[in-house]
Design a protein around this motif. Structure first.
Motif, mmCIF file in Angstrom:
data_model
loop_
_atom_site.group_PDB
_atom_site.id
_atom_site.type_symbol
_atom_site.label_atom_id
_atom_site.label_comp_id
_atom_site.label_asym_id
_atom_site.label_seq_id
_atom_site.Cartn_x
_atom_site.Cartn_y
_atom_site.Cartn_z
ATOM 1 N N CYS A 144 -14.588 9.155 41.349
ATOM 2 C CA CYS A 144 -14.046 7.598 40.996
ATOM 3 C C CYS A 144 -13.177 7.353 41.986
ATOM 4 C CB CYS A 144 -13.241 8.066 39.437
ATOM 5 S SG CYS A 144 -14.664 8.459 38.282
ATOM 6 N N VAL A 154 -12.991 3.353 28.363
ATOM 7 C CA VAL A 154 -13.747 4.618 28.380
ATOM 8 C C VAL A 154 -15.095 4.107 28.669
ATOM 9 C CG1 VAL A 154 -14.924 5.996 26.421
ATOM 10 C CG2 VAL A 154 -12.415 5.698 26.419
ATOM 11 N N GLU A 155 -15.723 2.975 27.901
ATOM 12 C CA GLU A 155 -16.937 2.536 28.457
ATOM 13 C C GLU A 155 -17.111 2.290 29.856
ATOM 14 O OE1 GLU A 155 -20.050 -1.070 27.418
ATOM 15 O OE2 GLU A 155 -18.019 -0.951 26.400
ATOM 16 N N GLN A 169 -17.788 5.461 32.276
ATOM 17 C CA GLN A 169 -19.063 6.041 31.899
ATOM 18 C C GLN A 169 -20.101 5.283 32.998
ATOM 19 O OE1 GLN A 169 -19.721 5.417 27.709
ATOM 20 N NE2 GLN A 169 -19.135 7.290 27.223
ATOM 21 N N SER A 177 -26.579 10.677 31.360
ATOM 22 C CA SER A 177 -25.248 11.091 30.803
ATOM 23 C C SER A 177 -25.541 12.589 30.713
ATOM 24 C CB SER A 177 -24.944 10.390 29.316
ATOM 25 O OG SER A 177 -26.082 10.779 28.402
ATOM 26 N N VAL A 220 -24.400 14.411 33.720
ATOM 27 C CA VAL A 220 -22.997 14.249 33.979
ATOM 28 C C VAL A 220 -22.299 15.419 33.262
ATOM 29 C CG1 VAL A 220 -20.931 12.992 33.825
ATOM 30 C CG2 VAL A 220 -22.889 11.885 34.461
ATOM 31 N N THR A 279 -24.371 16.129 24.114
ATOM 32 C CA THR A 279 -24.406 15.240 25.286
ATOM 33 C C THR A 279 -23.553 13.857 24.911
ATOM 34 O OG1 THR A 279 -26.651 16.011 26.046
ATOM 35 C CG2 THR A 279 -25.845 13.750 26.796
ATOM 36 N N GLU A 280 -24.027 13.591 23.809
ATOM 37 C CA GLU A 280 -23.246 12.280 23.600
ATOM 38 C C GLU A 280 -21.599 12.266 23.471
ATOM 39 O OE1 GLU A 280 -23.208 8.276 20.443
ATOM 40 O OE2 GLU A 280 -24.532 9.824 20.370
ATOM 41 N N TYR A 305 -20.169 13.386 26.635
ATOM 42 C CA TYR A 305 -19.917 12.098 27.713
ATOM 43 C C TYR A 305 -18.702 11.200 27.291
ATOM 44 C CZ TYR A 305 -21.786 8.975 31.065
ATOM 45 O OH TYR A 305 -21.740 8.074 32.436
ATOM 46 N N ASN A 306 -18.715 11.139 25.994
ATOM 47 C CA ASN A 306 -17.604 10.234 25.625
ATOM 48 C C ASN A 306 -16.107 10.889 25.734
ATOM 49 O OD1 ASN A 306 -19.238 8.195 24.589
ATOM 50 N ND2 ASN A 306 -19.350 9.147 22.425
ATOM 51 N N ALA A 337 -15.401 10.687 29.564
ATOM 52 C CA ALA A 337 -14.889 9.300 29.897
ATOM 53 C C ALA A 337 -13.406 9.110 28.845
ATOM 54 C CB ALA A 337 -15.473 8.163 29.387
ATOM 55 N N ASP A 338 -13.062 9.274 27.882
ATOM 56 C CA ASP A 338 -11.979 9.332 27.329
ATOM 57 C C ASP A 338 -10.601 9.990 28.094
ATOM 58 O OD1 ASP A 338 -10.485 8.599 24.780
ATOM 59 O OD2 ASP A 338 -10.050 10.834 25.190
#
Length: 400
Positions: free
Chosen positions: A67, A137-138, A141, A155, A158, A184-185, A188-189, A192-193
């Motif tokens: 990033c 957060v979004e 991602q 995702s 990642v 995974t979900e 991934y959240n 990003a958080d």
């Protein structure tokens, strides 16, 4: 590409920020309190984890980008690499792909409200230049799996890269939930958080510019800077504050110099970028949730914090110099401003000719050169203290 040790990051995090200010004494107290309440990443475990993820080049396809590559801490969180169309856009992890827009600064981005439609039918807030991510957060991602950016396949890829580091696994288990990266979900959240937590720290929004320090009585602006400030805030002599207003974020009372709305200001086509993409950038209309043709060509009004050191400018990087930007705005009211000083040719045609906000752009009288220079001088006072050296190095460069 920027690579910083954790120790150096910690030094930045601990020393980057002072309090902020406001135009009257009572509000100044509120500003100081708000600034002090911002977390420091070195003491916030989620933000510290996010800082490591932010600078981790392993989280890209070729393990060469983070990033922080396109949002470099050393350059006010923008991409100063010039290997993609002379810096107008960013080069992807594969070393060949290029994004279609100039990377906006991540500084002060945390204050943008969630993307929403206002009562007048217009749109406000969100992340990215077209608001397609509602919040941080979004937004965090997106670049990982964008084929033009960090280019991981999905995702799950990642999350697997993160799981390669045992230290990451341990801290995610501790800070989120046991085994969070095995889903995974959820994983991934959580990734990003953590990055969003880092982007909400004082490092990204110190409010310690000359403007802020002058409001607090710590320094005095020069006569030229004061003239620029007066012109900027005047509703009679400029149209600057029509979009770059004060105190409009519902998330914090700090001054971010944007209303977070969307405007088409008639930005010219960047010929090099158009040759590369072959498409017209329709701005807000390219947001997958927007289908109203009246939004074509509109882009989110950026914060003016650090604007003097975050060029090139506009969504397509068409202007290199801040003074050119001010002259471009002045052309709407000044018949003498017919030539783009960077090309020595007439201003280019707008990329999207529909929906240009002539109502606001054509307010105010023509600006003589003295006032243009004063506005530029004032805009430089919005530079965070740690980036003021970039202004000094820039003063020796050519100004068009």
């Amino acid at each position: 590409m920027l690579r910083l040790s954790l120790g150096l990051i910690a030094v930045f995090l601990l020393t980057a920020c002072n309090e902020s200010s406001k135009l009257d004494v009572a509000a100044t107290s509120q500003q100081h309190q708000a600034a002090n309440e911002l977390p420091v990443a070195s003491t916030d475990p989620k933000a510290l984890l996010g800082s490591q993820l932010f600078f981790d080049t392993n989280l890209s396809k070729e393990r060469n980008q983070s990033c922080g590559t396109c949002h470099a801490i050393a350059t006010a969180f923008v991409d100063k690499r010039t290997d993609a169309l002379d810096g107008a856009v960013s080069l992807g992890s594969d070393g060949l792909s290029m994004g279609g827009r100039n990377a906006p600064t991540a500084g002060y981005a945390a204050f943008s409200p969630a993307f929403h439609q206002m009562a007048n039918g217009e749109y406000r807030g969100g992340q990215f230049l077209d608001g397609r991510a509602s919040g941080l957060v979004e937004q965090a991602q997106g670049p990982f799996i964008n084929p033009l950016e960090m280019a991981l396949s999905d995702s799950a890829a990642v999350v697997e890269r993160v799981k390669e580091n045992p230290s990451y696994i341990e801290r995610f288990n501790s800070l989120y939930s046991d085994g969070v990266l095995d889903d995974t979900e959820a994983g991934y959240n959580a990734i990003a958080d953590a990055i969003a937590s880092f982007e909400k720290t004082k490092l990204f929004m110190p409010f310690d510019s000359r403007y802020d320090r002058a409001l607090r009585g710590e320094i005095k602006l020069t006569p030229q800077e004061e003239l620029g400030k007066t012109l900027f805030f005047s509703q009679q002599f400029t149209n600057c504050n029509a979009c770059h207003q004060l105190h409009t974020s519902p998330l914090n009372p700090q001054e971010t110099f944007t209303n977070y709305e969307y405007r088409n200001i008639g930005v010219p086509v960047n010929p090099a970028l158009y040759t590369h993409t072959g498409t017209v950038d329709k701005g807000l209309l390219d947001n997958p949730d927007i289908h109203d043709e009246k939004q074509a060509g509109k882009f989110k009004v950026p914060s003016l914090r650090n604007v003097a050191v975050t060029g090139p400018y506009m969504h397509n990087g068409v202007f290199k110099d801040l003074r050119t930007v001010v002259l471009f705005y002045d052309k709407y009211n000044n018949p003498k401003r017919t030539i783009n000083p960077e090309t020595n040719k007439p201003w280019g045609d707008p990329e999207v000719t529909a929906n240009i906000d002539f109502e606001e752009l054509e307010k105010g009288p023509a600006l003589p050169d003295q006032r243009v220079d004063a506005i530029v001088a004032f805009l430089k006072t919005l530079t965070d203290q740690r980036y003021e050296s970039l202004l000094e190095s820039d003063e020796g460069a050519s100004h068009f």
